[in-house]
Design an enzyme around this catalytic site. Structure first.
Site, PDB file in Angstrom:
ATOM      1  N   GLU A   1      -8.712  -1.321  -3.547  1.00 34.30           N
ATOM      2  CA  GLU A   1      -8.604  -0.674  -2.225  1.00 34.30           C
ATOM      3  C   GLU A   1      -7.225  -0.045  -2.084  1.00 34.30           C
ATOM      4  O   GLU A   1      -6.232  -0.568  -2.605  1.00 34.30           O
ATOM      5  CB  GLU A   1      -8.862  -1.743  -1.139  1.00 34.30           C
ATOM      6  CG  GLU A   1      -8.618  -1.324   0.279  1.00 34.30           C
ATOM      7  CD  GLU A   1      -9.602  -0.283   0.804  1.00 34.30           C
ATOM      8  OE1 GLU A   1      -9.817   0.732   0.110  1.00 34.30           O
ATOM      9  OE2 GLU A   1     -10.116  -0.456   1.923  1.00 34.30           O
ATOM     10  N   ASP A   2      -7.157   1.061  -1.357  1.00 35.17           N
ATOM     11  CA  ASP A   2      -5.872   1.746  -1.202  1.00 35.17           C
ATOM     12  C   ASP A   2      -4.920   0.996  -0.274  1.00 35.17           C
ATOM     13  O   ASP A   2      -3.771   0.764  -0.618  1.00 35.17           O
ATOM     14  CB  ASP A   2      -6.072   3.201  -0.722  1.00 35.17           C
ATOM     15  CG  ASP A   2      -6.895   3.311   0.560  1.00 35.17           C
ATOM     16  OD1 ASP A   2      -7.421   2.284   1.045  1.00 35.17           O
ATOM     17  OD2 ASP A   2      -7.015   4.433   1.088  1.00 35.17           O
TER      18      ASP A   2
ATOM     19  N   ASP B   1      -4.785  -2.399   6.532  1.00 33.37           N
ATOM     20  CA  ASP B   1      -4.037  -2.210   7.776  1.00 33.37           C
ATOM     21  C   ASP B   1      -4.372  -3.392   8.694  1.00 33.37           C
ATOM     22  O   ASP B   1      -3.754  -4.446   8.591  1.00 33.37           O
ATOM     23  CB  ASP B   1      -4.481  -0.857   8.357  1.00 33.37           C
ATOM     24  CG  ASP B   1      -3.657  -0.407   9.532  1.00 33.37           C
ATOM     25  OD1 ASP B   1      -3.470  -1.216  10.451  1.00 33.37           O
ATOM     26  OD2 ASP B   1      -3.196   0.742   9.556  1.00 33.37           O
TER      27      ASP B   1
ATOM     28  N   PHE C   1       2.231   5.020   9.385  1.00 35.43           N
ATOM     29  CA  PHE C   1       1.201   5.776   8.672  1.00 35.43           C
ATOM     30  C   PHE C   1       1.769   6.367   7.378  1.00 35.43           C
ATOM     31  O   PHE C   1       2.843   6.953   7.368  1.00 35.43           O
ATOM     32  CB  PHE C   1       0.677   6.900   9.578  1.00 35.43           C
ATOM     33  CG  PHE C   1      -0.540   7.569   9.035  1.00 35.43           C
ATOM     34  CD1 PHE C   1      -1.776   6.935   9.059  1.00 35.43           C
ATOM     35  CD2 PHE C   1      -0.460   8.834   8.476  1.00 35.43           C
ATOM     36  CE1 PHE C   1      -2.903   7.552   8.549  1.00 35.43           C
ATOM     37  CE2 PHE C   1      -1.591   9.463   7.966  1.00 35.43           C
ATOM     38  CZ  PHE C   1      -2.811   8.821   8.002  1.00 35.43           C
TER      39      PHE C   1
ATOM     40  N   ARG D   1      -3.571  13.876  -0.578  1.00 30.98           N
ATOM     41  CA  ARG D   1      -4.061  12.913  -1.574  1.00 30.98           C
ATOM     42  C   ARG D   1      -3.450  13.156  -2.947  1.00 30.98           C
ATOM     43  O   ARG D   1      -3.304  12.247  -3.752  1.00 30.98           O
ATOM     44  CB  ARG D   1      -5.591  13.008  -1.703  1.00 30.98           C
ATOM     45  CG  ARG D   1      -6.354  12.514  -0.502  1.00 30.98           C
ATOM     46  CD  ARG D   1      -7.813  12.303  -0.858  1.00 30.98           C
ATOM     47  NE  ARG D   1      -8.680  12.238   0.307  1.00 30.98           N
ATOM     48  CZ  ARG D   1      -8.899  11.141   1.026  1.00 30.98           C
ATOM     49  NH1 ARG D   1      -8.292  10.015   0.703  1.00 30.98           N
ATOM     50  NH2 ARG D   1      -9.697  11.161   2.064  1.00 30.98           N
TER      51      ARG D   1
HETATM   52  P1  5GP Z   1      -8.169  -1.454   8.283  1.00 28.81           P
HETATM   53  O1  5GP Z   1      -9.648  -1.635   8.452  1.00 28.81           O
HETATM   54  O2  5GP Z   1      -7.529  -2.449   7.353  1.00 28.81           O
HETATM   55  O3  5GP Z   1      -7.461  -1.393   9.620  1.00 28.81           O
HETATM   56  O4  5GP Z   1      -7.952  -0.002   7.703  1.00 28.81           O
HETATM   57  C1  5GP Z   1      -8.333   0.297   6.449  1.00 28.81           C
HETATM   58  C2  5GP Z   1      -8.520   1.765   6.209  1.00 28.81           C
HETATM   59  O5  5GP Z   1      -7.834   2.605   7.152  1.00 28.81           O
HETATM   60  C3  5GP Z   1      -7.903   2.088   4.875  1.00 28.81           C
HETATM   61  O6  5GP Z   1      -8.816   1.867   3.832  1.00 28.81           O
HETATM   62  C4  5GP Z   1      -7.520   3.533   5.036  1.00 28.81           C
HETATM   63  O7  5GP Z   1      -8.634   4.340   4.743  1.00 28.81           O
HETATM   64  C5  5GP Z   1      -7.164   3.657   6.503  1.00 28.81           C
HETATM   65  N1  5GP Z   1      -5.709   3.511   6.703  1.00 28.81           N
HETATM   66  C6  5GP Z   1      -5.066   2.459   7.248  1.00 28.81           C
HETATM   67  N2  5GP Z   1      -3.741   2.672   7.295  1.00 28.81           N
HETATM   68  C7  5GP Z   1      -3.532   3.898   6.745  1.00 28.81           C
HETATM   69  C8  5GP Z   1      -2.349   4.681   6.494  1.00 28.81           C
HETATM   70  O8  5GP Z   1      -1.196   4.316   6.786  1.00 28.81           O
HETATM   71  N3  5GP Z   1      -2.560   5.885   5.889  1.00 28.81           N
HETATM   72  C9  5GP Z   1      -3.781   6.355   5.559  1.00 28.81           C
HETATM   73  N4  5GP Z   1      -3.844   7.555   4.971  1.00 28.81           N
HETATM   74  N5  5GP Z   1      -4.926   5.644   5.783  1.00 28.81           N
HETATM   75  C10 5GP Z   1      -4.781   4.428   6.366  1.00 28.81           C
HETATM   76 MG    MG Z   2      -9.478   2.593   2.036  1.00 28.01          MG
END
Ligand code: 5GP
Ligand code: MG
Length: 200
Positions: free
Chosen positions: A123-124, A127, A176, A189
């Site tokens: 996973e990237d 958050d 972000f 990207r």
């Molecule tokens: P979560 O469900 O953990 O809050 O968010 C996960 C998804 O939100 C990540 O897989 C990503 O796609 C997006 N995301 C969360 N934080 C960031 C960020 O700082 N930058 C970007 N580009 N995407 C984010």
């Molecule tokens: Mg993701």
């Protein structure tokens, strides 16, 4: 280049902000500055790849890469892992559920059997942790032999759910970020470094 104003037309060199020596780019309406450069990223990804090779000796893990954001991290990580392995890709779609929890994630495009496999989810970024929480609960129902999590970035301050990451590249503050696979509204990207939203 209309959308990355700092990008030199001739190649991939980015404009350098002289005061901080940080590279700055603009995408859509926002300005970002470098947070982690490509050298640091590749050193970390190589180290994690070696660790995975050691941990999975004699096994054939299945890397399950979560598109779109993880595509560059996943490409580098699987090449840094010397073990015999398989690679598959999924997307997560969210929709408004009827439950009080609100958004629910569903798994799209999983075309390999997961039952009995040693799965490494790639996973990237994590958050709030909501995406992974839902996905991992779906994945567990498919009865893999084991699940480990390989994550490029984690924002500990933003976490709403406890999340155990087995292979983590970097912890970052709750801002972000873009680059190295992560986008801002479709852009950025392709940037080799990771950038953070600039203060001003
Ligand atoms: P979560 O469900 O953990 O809050 O968010 C996960 C998804 O939100 C990540 O897989 C990503 O796609 C997006 N995301 C969360 N934080 C960031 C960020 O700082 N930058 C970007 N580009 N995407 C984010
Ligand atoms: Mg993701």
């Amino acid at each position: 280049m209309p959308f990355l104003r700092g990008l030199k037309q001739s190649g991939h060199l980015l404009a350098v902000n002289d005061s901080s020596m940080k590279k700055r780019i603009t995408a859509h309406d926002l300005t970002f500055e470098t947070l982690i450069d490509s050298g640091e990223i590749s050193a970390k990804v190589e180290a994690i790849g070696r660790q995975i090779s050691e941990d999975y000796q004699g096994e054939r893990p299945l890397f399950l890469c979560v598109l779109n954001g993880s595509f560059i991290f996943a490409a580098d990580l699987v090449r840094a892992s010397a073990c015999e392995c398989e690679v598959a890709f999924i997307r997560l779609a969210s929709y408004d559920g009827t439950e009080s929890t609100g958004k629910v994630k569903t798994v799209l495009g999983l075309d390999v059997p997961v039952k009995g496999r040693h799965v490494i989810v790639v996973e990237d970024i994590i958050d709030s942790g909501e995406t992974m929480r839902h996905f991992l609960s779906d994945l567990k129902k498919m009865e893999p032999a084991s699940i480990k999590l390989a994550v490029l970035l984690l924002k500990p301050e933003a976490l709403k759910y406890p999340m155990e990451v087995d292979y983590l590249c970097f912890e970052i503050e709750d801002k972000f970020v873009v680059g190295y696979g992560l986008d801002y509204d479709g852009l950025c990207r392709n940037l080799p470094d990771i950038y953070q939203l600039a203060e001003s």
